[in-house]
Write a protein that holds these residues in place. Structure first.
Motif, PDB file in Angstrom:
ATOM      1  N   HIS A   2       0.847  -1.202   0.000  1.00  0.00           N
ATOM      2  CA  HIS A   2       0.000   0.000   0.000  1.00  0.00           C
ATOM      3  C   HIS A   2       0.879   1.247   0.000  1.00  0.00           C
ATOM      4  O   HIS A   2       1.853   1.338   0.747  1.00  0.00           O
ATOM      5  CB  HIS A   2      -0.886  -0.003   1.249  1.00  0.00           C
ATOM      6  CG  HIS A   2      -1.855   1.145   1.305  1.00  0.00           C
ATOM      7  ND1 HIS A   2      -1.527   2.384   1.829  1.00  0.00           N
ATOM      8  CD2 HIS A   2      -3.143   1.234   0.891  1.00  0.00           C
ATOM      9  CE1 HIS A   2      -2.576   3.183   1.743  1.00  0.00           C
ATOM     10  NE2 HIS A   2      -3.567   2.506   1.172  1.00  0.00           N
ATOM     11  N   HIS A   3       0.534   2.188  -0.890  1.00  0.00           N
ATOM     12  CA  HIS A   3       1.292   3.444  -0.944  1.00  0.00           C
ATOM     13  C   HIS A   3       0.405   4.623  -0.576  1.00  0.00           C
ATOM     14  O   HIS A   3      -0.824   4.544  -0.595  1.00  0.00           O
ATOM     15  CB  HIS A   3       1.892   3.658  -2.340  1.00  0.00           C
ATOM     16  CG  HIS A   3       0.869   3.843  -3.426  1.00  0.00           C
ATOM     17  ND1 HIS A   3       0.211   5.026  -3.642  1.00  0.00           N
ATOM     18  CD2 HIS A   3       0.412   2.986  -4.370  1.00  0.00           C
ATOM     19  CE1 HIS A   3      -0.613   4.895  -4.656  1.00  0.00           C
ATOM     20  NE2 HIS A   3      -0.511   3.660  -5.114  1.00  0.00           N
ATOM     21  N   GLU A   4       1.044   5.719  -0.230  1.00  0.00           N
ATOM     22  CA  GLU A   4       0.330   6.910   0.210  1.00  0.00           C
ATOM     23  C   GLU A   4       0.158   7.934  -0.898  1.00  0.00           C
ATOM     24  O   GLU A   4      -0.349   9.017  -0.663  1.00  0.00           O
ATOM     25  CB  GLU A   4       1.082   7.551   1.389  1.00  0.00           C
ATOM     26  CG  GLU A   4       1.137   6.680   2.636  1.00  0.00           C
ATOM     27  CD  GLU A   4       1.804   7.372   3.797  1.00  0.00           C
ATOM     28  OE1 GLU A   4       2.702   8.212   3.550  1.00  0.00           O
ATOM     29  OE2 GLU A   4       1.441   7.089   4.950  1.00  0.00           O
ATOM     30  N   VAL A  43       5.841   6.514  -1.280  1.00  0.00           N
ATOM     31  CA  VAL A  43       6.027   6.074   0.099  1.00  0.00           C
ATOM     32  C   VAL A  43       5.077   4.912   0.375  1.00  0.00           C
ATOM     33  O   VAL A  43       3.860   5.046   0.209  1.00  0.00           O
ATOM     34  CB  VAL A  43       5.766   7.226   1.092  1.00  0.00           C
ATOM     35  CG1 VAL A  43       5.853   6.720   2.535  1.00  0.00           C
ATOM     36  CG2 VAL A  43       6.763   8.357   0.868  1.00  0.00           C
ATOM     37  N   TYR A  44       5.614   3.785   0.784  1.00  0.00           N
ATOM     38  CA  TYR A  44       4.815   2.587   1.063  1.00  0.00           C
ATOM     39  C   TYR A  44       4.758   2.370   2.573  1.00  0.00           C
ATOM     40  O   TYR A  44       5.792   2.353   3.248  1.00  0.00           O
ATOM     41  CB  TYR A  44       5.407   1.378   0.346  1.00  0.00           C
ATOM     42  CG  TYR A  44       5.310   1.511  -1.156  1.00  0.00           C
ATOM     43  CD1 TYR A  44       4.246   0.968  -1.864  1.00  0.00           C
ATOM     44  CD2 TYR A  44       6.272   2.236  -1.870  1.00  0.00           C
ATOM     45  CE1 TYR A  44       4.138   1.124  -3.234  1.00  0.00           C
ATOM     46  CE2 TYR A  44       6.167   2.397  -3.249  1.00  0.00           C
ATOM     47  CZ  TYR A  44       5.090   1.843  -3.919  1.00  0.00           C
ATOM     48  OH  TYR A  44       4.984   2.007  -5.276  1.00  0.00           O
ATOM     49  N   ASN A  45       3.526   2.193   3.075  1.00  0.00           N
ATOM     50  CA  ASN A  45       3.351   2.134   4.533  1.00  0.00           C
ATOM     51  C   ASN A  45       2.733   0.838   5.047  1.00  0.00           C
ATOM     52  O   ASN A  45       2.700   0.610   6.256  1.00  0.00           O
ATOM     53  CB  ASN A  45       2.504   3.321   5.005  1.00  0.00           C
ATOM     54  CG  ASN A  45       1.095   3.304   4.418  1.00  0.00           C
ATOM     55  OD1 ASN A  45       0.825   2.592   3.447  1.00  0.00           O
ATOM     56  ND2 ASN A  45       0.198   4.086   5.004  1.00  0.00           N
ATOM     57  N   LYS A  46       2.237  -0.034   4.157  1.00  0.00           N
ATOM     58  CA  LYS A  46       1.625  -1.286   4.588  1.00  0.00           C
ATOM     59  C   LYS A  46       1.911  -2.387   3.573  1.00  0.00           C
ATOM     60  O   LYS A  46       2.144  -2.121   2.394  1.00  0.00           O
ATOM     61  CB  LYS A  46       0.099  -1.159   4.721  1.00  0.00           C
ATOM     62  CG  LYS A  46      -0.402  -0.194   5.760  1.00  0.00           C
ATOM     63  CD  LYS A  46      -1.936  -0.172   5.737  1.00  0.00           C
ATOM     64  CE  LYS A  46      -2.499   0.878   6.675  1.00  0.00           C
ATOM     65  NZ  LYS A  46      -3.990   0.908   6.600  1.00  0.00           N
ATOM     66  N   VAL A  47       1.867  -3.623   4.044  1.00  0.00           N
ATOM     67  CA  VAL A  47       1.829  -4.775   3.150  1.00  0.00           C
ATOM     68  C   VAL A  47       0.640  -5.632   3.565  1.00  0.00           C
ATOM     69  O   VAL A  47       0.161  -5.561   4.698  1.00  0.00           O
ATOM     70  CB  VAL A  47       3.132  -5.608   3.193  1.00  0.00           C
ATOM     71  CG1 VAL A  47       4.289  -4.832   2.601  1.00  0.00           C
ATOM     72  CG2 VAL A  47       3.448  -6.059   4.611  1.00  0.00           C
ATOM     73  N   ARG A  48       0.167  -6.415   2.638  1.00  0.00           N
ATOM     74  CA  ARG A  48      -0.976  -7.301   2.903  1.00  0.00           C
ATOM     75  C   ARG A  48      -0.637  -8.699   2.392  1.00  0.00           C
ATOM     76  O   ARG A  48      -0.243  -8.866   1.245  1.00  0.00           O
ATOM     77  CB  ARG A  48      -2.227  -6.769   2.215  1.00  0.00           C
ATOM     78  CG  ARG A  48      -3.465  -7.655   2.396  1.00  0.00           C
ATOM     79  CD  ARG A  48      -4.611  -7.124   1.554  1.00  0.00           C
ATOM     80  NE  ARG A  48      -5.211  -5.945   2.151  1.00  0.00           N
ATOM     81  CZ  ARG A  48      -6.059  -5.145   1.512  1.00  0.00           C
ATOM     82  NH1 ARG A  48      -6.381  -5.404   0.246  1.00  0.00           N
ATOM     83  NH2 ARG A  48      -6.567  -4.099   2.120  1.00  0.00           N
ATOM     84  N   ILE A  49      -0.776  -9.685   3.274  1.00  0.00           N
ATOM     85  CA  ILE A  49      -0.466 -11.064   2.917  1.00  0.00           C
ATOM     86  C   ILE A  49      -1.723 -11.911   3.068  1.00  0.00           C
ATOM     87  O   ILE A  49      -2.331 -11.957   4.143  1.00  0.00           O
ATOM     88  CB  ILE A  49       0.667 -11.616   3.806  1.00  0.00           C
ATOM     89  CG1 ILE A  49       1.972 -10.867   3.513  1.00  0.00           C
ATOM     90  CG2 ILE A  49       0.861 -13.117   3.586  1.00  0.00           C
ATOM     91  CD1 ILE A  49       3.133 -11.318   4.352  1.00  0.00           C
ATOM     92  N   SER A  50      -2.117 -12.587   1.983  1.00  0.00           N
ATOM     93  CA  SER A  50      -3.268 -13.485   2.003  1.00  0.00           C
ATOM     94  C   SER A  50      -2.767 -14.928   2.089  1.00  0.00           C
ATOM     95  O   SER A  50      -1.936 -15.358   1.291  1.00  0.00           O
ATOM     96  CB  SER A  50      -4.111 -13.311   0.738  1.00  0.00           C
ATOM     97  OG  SER A  50      -4.558 -11.969   0.610  1.00  0.00           O
ATOM     98  N   VAL A  51      -3.273 -15.668   3.073  1.00  0.00           N
ATOM     99  CA  VAL A  51      -2.879 -17.060   3.285  1.00  0.00           C
ATOM    100  C   VAL A  51      -4.046 -17.960   2.927  1.00  0.00           C
ATOM    101  O   VAL A  51      -5.171 -17.763   3.406  1.00  0.00           O
ATOM    102  CB  VAL A  51      -2.459 -17.293   4.748  1.00  0.00           C
ATOM    103  CG1 VAL A  51      -2.117 -18.763   4.984  1.00  0.00           C
ATOM    104  CG2 VAL A  51      -1.268 -16.403   5.109  1.00  0.00           C
ATOM    105  N   SER A  52      -3.815 -18.962   2.073  1.00  0.00           N
ATOM    106  CA  SER A  52      -4.903 -19.840   1.632  1.00  0.00           C
ATOM    107  C   SER A  52      -4.880 -21.202   2.315  1.00  0.00           C
ATOM    108  O   SER A  52      -5.906 -21.900   2.330  1.00  0.00           O
ATOM    109  CB  SER A  52      -4.841 -20.033   0.111  1.00  0.00           C
ATOM    110  OG  SER A  52      -3.587 -20.572  -0.270  1.00  0.00           O
ATOM    111  N   ASN A  53      -3.723 -21.593   2.887  1.00  0.00           N
ATOM    112  CA  ASN A  53      -3.675 -22.914   3.520  1.00  0.00           C
ATOM    113  C   ASN A  53      -2.512 -22.978   4.510  1.00  0.00           C
ATOM    114  O   ASN A  53      -1.448 -22.395   4.274  1.00  0.00           O
ATOM    115  CB  ASN A  53      -3.496 -24.010   2.463  1.00  0.00           C
ATOM    116  CG  ASN A  53      -3.583 -25.399   3.055  1.00  0.00           C
ATOM    117  OD1 ASN A  53      -4.637 -25.815   3.552  1.00  0.00           O
ATOM    118  ND2 ASN A  53      -2.492 -26.139   3.026  1.00  0.00           N
TER     119      ASN A  53
END
Length: 305
Positions: free
Chosen positions: A70-72, A110-120
């Motif tokens: 995620h960027h601002e 400027v990047y302030n977050k990451v998002r990780i999706s877990v499927s298993n």
């Protein structure tokens, strides 16, 4: 304690959705290394594990289906770094070793977050049984939103790494009687157990832990001590943890500059006996350096029935 400067990591940049080990397991890292394009930079997300000190576990297989940042700046806030599923054994990524989950060419913002999706998630015990815990909905889609400790300011033509630290000791909850492998009946996987940092802005702590062999003032007969839990605290809060390998070595990476307290603990067991906890206060971490802290643990007196 010894502070030492570390060199740059190897210039390994992955194509979108690829997976491989990166060289962060070596004594070095750099936030901006390796050219990309004149207008964009390369943003990578790395995964390491706060190891779970539980002898009943053989593997913890985690499938990451999507990685975003995620960027601002203007435009769409979330950018996909990888949408190709990657399955890794989280127990293989500890003591400074990390895996690349996603990498992409991104705009210099400027990047302030990451998002990780877990499927298993599949947890295999040493007796061969495998449990497939039900995952929290938020972890599957859209995934855990992880605030990056200090924002990543992407520079055109350069590469930045975001290190995501998974704390398995909080993520995994075992059901049944956990005093024996045979009496474990299930596993629960919790979300909100990730920590993210700008890897290039961080430092590390490493060292070895030894058994004093009941001769506190003699070091020549000391021997390496594995399975020692190393907890890292800042201002009274647990920040990260590690565990020593069979050579007594540990490494905690991704620590932002500042002062940390270390607590060394080894659980009592019938074969090896017990040890007194050891606490080392005011370990100051500097960006780009590895702070070395070796420790000797003293055995507790024998406990007779």
């Amino acid at each position: 304690m010894v502070q030492r400067k570390v060199g740059k990591i190897l210039g390994l940049t992955l194509a979108l959705g690829a997976f491989m080990l990166t060289a962060t397991g070596c004594k070095g890292h750099s936030n901006n290394s390796g050219p990309n394009t004149a207008t964009n930079g390369t943003l990578r997300v790395l995964l390491t594990d706060d190891p779970l000190p539980y002898r009943s576990i053989s593997n913890v297989w985690i499938t990451v289906s999507r990685v975003e940042a995620h960027h601002e700046g203007t435009g769409t806030g979330w950018i996909t770094l990888s949408s190709t599923p990657v399955t890794i054994d989280a127990l293989s990524y500890r003591n400074g070793v990390s895996a690349v989950l996603g990498s992409a060419s991104v705009a210099p913002q400027v990047y302030n977050k990451v998002r990780i999706s877990v499927s298993n998630v599949a947890v295999t015990l040493i007796d061969g049984r495998t449990f497939y815990p039900t995952l929290p909905t938020s972890l599957v889609s859209p995934g855990d939103d992880i605030q990056i400790v200090t924002n990543v300011n992407m520079v055109a033509g350069m590469r930045s790494d975001v290190l995501v630290d998974l704390d398995l000791s909080r993520a995994l909850e075992f059901l049944g009687d956990t005093s024996s492998t045979a009496t474990i009946t299930g596993v629960i996987f919790h979300d909100n157990t990730f920590r993210a940092v700008d890897y290039g802005a961080s430092g590390s702590i490493d060292g070895t832990v030894a058994n004093d062999n009941s001769t506190l003032n003699i070091t020549s007969d000391d021997f390496a001590l594995g399975d020692v839990q190393v907890n890292v605290y800042q201002a009274g809060f647990l920040v990260a943890s590690g565990i020593t390998d069979s050579f007594g070595y540990y490494k905690i990476i991704g620590l932002m500059p500042g002062s940390y307290d270390l607590v060394f603990q080894r659980a009592y067991n019938v074969a090896d006996g017990g040890y007194f906890d050891e606490q080392v206060l005011n370990n100051f971490v500097v960006q780009g350096y590895v702070l070395s802290q070796d420790v000797i643990l003293e055995e507790t007196p024998a406990i007779w029935p």
